[in-house]
Write an enzyme that holds these catalytic residues in place. Structure first.
Site, PDB file in Angstrom:
ATOM      1  N   PHE A 150       2.727   6.702   2.105  1.00 42.78           N
ATOM      2  CA  PHE A 150       3.892   7.406   1.575  1.00 42.78           C
ATOM      3  C   PHE A 150       3.526   8.456   0.535  1.00 42.78           C
ATOM      4  O   PHE A 150       4.391   9.197   0.067  1.00 42.78           O
ATOM      5  CB  PHE A 150       4.865   6.407   0.934  1.00 42.78           C
ATOM      6  CG  PHE A 150       5.044   5.141   1.730  1.00 42.78           C
ATOM      7  CD1 PHE A 150       5.520   5.183   3.022  1.00 42.78           C
ATOM      8  CD2 PHE A 150       4.718   3.902   1.188  1.00 42.78           C
ATOM      9  CE1 PHE A 150       5.679   4.022   3.760  1.00 42.78           C
ATOM     10  CE2 PHE A 150       4.869   2.737   1.910  1.00 42.78           C
ATOM     11  CZ  PHE A 150       5.351   2.791   3.212  1.00 42.78           C
ATOM     12  N   SER A 151       2.247   8.521   0.164  1.00 38.28           N
ATOM     13  CA  SER A 151       1.812   9.359  -0.951  1.00 38.28           C
ATOM     14  C   SER A 151       1.442  10.761  -0.505  1.00 38.28           C
ATOM     15  O   SER A 151       0.853  10.959   0.553  1.00 38.28           O
ATOM     16  CB  SER A 151       0.607   8.718  -1.647  1.00 38.28           C
ATOM     17  OG  SER A 151       0.061   9.581  -2.618  1.00 38.28           O
ATOM     18  N   PRO A 154       0.806  -1.223   0.000  1.00 40.89           N
ATOM     19  CA  PRO A 154       0.000   0.000   0.000  1.00 40.89           C
ATOM     20  C   PRO A 154       0.839   1.272   0.000  1.00 40.89           C
ATOM     21  O   PRO A 154       1.778   1.430   0.787  1.00 40.89           O
ATOM     22  CB  PRO A 154      -0.814  -0.129   1.293  1.00 40.89           C
ATOM     23  CG  PRO A 154      -0.963  -1.599   1.471  1.00 40.89           C
ATOM     24  CD  PRO A 154       0.345  -2.192   1.009  1.00 40.89           C
ATOM     25  N   CYS A 155       0.454   2.198  -0.902  1.00 44.31           N
ATOM     26  CA  CYS A 155       1.233   3.420  -1.089  1.00 44.31           C
ATOM     27  C   CYS A 155       0.681   4.616  -0.316  1.00 44.31           C
ATOM     28  O   CYS A 155       1.365   5.629  -0.170  1.00 44.31           O
ATOM     29  CB  CYS A 155       1.301   3.776  -2.570  1.00 44.31           C
ATOM     30  SG  CYS A 155      -0.308   4.197  -3.305  1.00 44.31           S
ATOM     31  N   GLN A 156      -0.549   4.526   0.188  1.00 43.08           N
ATOM     32  CA  GLN A 156      -1.181   5.687   0.823  1.00 43.08           C
ATOM     33  C   GLN A 156      -0.343   6.286   1.961  1.00 43.08           C
ATOM     34  O   GLN A 156      -0.296   7.509   2.112  1.00 43.08           O
ATOM     35  CB  GLN A 156      -2.581   5.328   1.328  1.00 43.08           C
ATOM     36  CG  GLN A 156      -3.616   5.142   0.237  1.00 43.08           C
ATOM     37  CD  GLN A 156      -3.561   3.750  -0.389  1.00 43.08           C
ATOM     38  OE1 GLN A 156      -2.736   2.926   0.008  1.00 43.08           O
ATOM     39  NE2 GLN A 156      -4.436   3.492  -1.338  1.00 43.08           N
TER      40      GLN A 156
END
Length: 372
Positions: free
Chosen positions: A81-82, A77-79
């Site tokens: 770090f986004s 999951p990228c959330q």
């Protein structure tokens, strides 16, 4: 011993989502032998189009019993770090999920590893430094890989959007690490006009639009092609926008309600898909893009049908996905290493393979669950 090039290279896919990464590997001739995701709707889409997938919490799953694995992929999951997400980094429980990949790597010992994530992962800090350095150090010193990562604009590889992401690739043989990434070879027309060419209501998911509030529709309809909220007269703006316009520097010069022109390349398709913060308005129609249209920007074939309980879920699945065309090129380049071919011998075939036709049929594959 000569390598059997007729045998499909194998993939274990973690955090598979709706299958963007896996679809690219499948079209490159790989066999996905195990896949998993936590999102039920994404799993439904994956199962409908690609093959079997395990729905569940990866932290509660054991690594599959796969011998001589070629590639492990993971788009954790990228959330966290986004810039478009929480930016809590590893303080977000999802920001710890990358550690689960190490458990699978320890057991499976794949020949190659592919991670994909947002650029924010490069600046995310952990206790002893930066997260990206911790990942590289663990793969290198604990698991014995040679690692390289790049910040890549996928439009340079034929994906019709300015999507900038980090791709990390790790291999056991250091002789390949400097040649493991695909080359920039694509110079096709990436305009919105060309990308949406041939879209009709007969296509799956084309009639599905996320519902917006009346205010969003009102202001969105006023934005001219190629413009944004900055194109509107000050007097027509709502009060909160006027406050921002009065002090643009304080609010970091936001570009609400961006409407790209037909001859421009689309901006990044995100999972949030909020019209006020992303350029998701159709160039010439008073609406946002349909599910099918954003799937085009992500290079999913028109035969790939998105499933899920809500239209919003389908937008999220697509925004979270790795564009299959980008994944296919990474997969093709990895064959240099997996099949022990000389670096450079596939250059011509790479140029010829950088298209993932939107009308290309999907061939569902059956994962051998006896391996699990």
């Amino acid at each position: 011993m000569a390598t059997d090039k007729t045998k499909k290279p194998t993939v274990v896919s973690m955090f598979s989502g709706c299958g963007g990464m896996d679809l690219g590997f499948v079209h490159a001739g790989y066999d996905v032998v195990w896949a998993n995701d936590f999102d039920e709707d994404a799993c439904t889409t994956y199962g409908h189009n690609i093959g079997e997938i395990i729905h569940g919490d990866v932290t509660q799953l054991e690594a599959p019993k796969v011998s001589d694995l070629d590639v492990l992929t993971a788009g954790f999951p990228c959330q966290p770090f986004s810039n478009a997400g929480s930016r809590k980094g590893t303080n977000d429980p999802r920001g710890q999920l990358y550690q689960q990949t190490f458990k699978f790597i320890e057991k499976l010992n794949p020949k190659a590893i592919v991670f994909e994530n947002v650029r924010g992962i490069l600046s995310t800090k952990v206790q002893n430094g930066k997260l990206i350095d911790e990942i590289v150090d663990t793969l290198t010193n604990v698991h014995g890989y040679h690692v390289s990562y790049r910040l890549m604009n996928f439009s340079h590889f034929g994906v019709p959007q300015n999507r900038i992401r980090v791709i990390l690739i790790a291999v056991k043989n250091k002789n390949y690490i400097h040649h493991i990434f695909p080359e920039v070879t694509h110079d096709a027309d990436l305009s919105i006009r060309q990308t949406l060419k041939g879209v009709t209501n007969k296509l799956a998911n084309q009639k599905e639009l996320m519902r917006l509030n009346p205010q969003a529709l009102h202001y969105g309809s006023m934005i001219p092609e190629g413009g944004s909220w900055k194109s509107l007269d000050y007097d027509v703006l709502p009060e909160r926008w006027k406050k921002i316009r009065d002090n643009m520097a304080r609010y970091h010069y936001p570009n609400f309600f961006r409407r790209y022109a037909r001859d421009e390349t689309q901006g990044t398709i995100t999972a949030a898909f909020k019209p006020e913060n992303a350029g998701v308005w159709h160039p010439t129609k008073d609406r946002i893009y349909s599910v099918r249209e954003i799937a085009r920007f992500q290079t999913f074939p028109d035969s790939f049908e998105f499933q899920g309980r809500t239209v919003k879920s389908k937008y999220q699945q697509i925004g979270n996905a790795v564009p299959p065309l980008m994944a296919k090129q990474v997969a093709e380049q990895l064959k240099h290493y997996i099949q022990k071919t000389k670096v450079g011998t596939l250059k011509r075939s790479m140029v010829e393979s950088t298209e993932l036709n939107v009308n290309q049929p999907i061939h569902k594959q059956k994962i051998n669950l006896s391996l699990i």
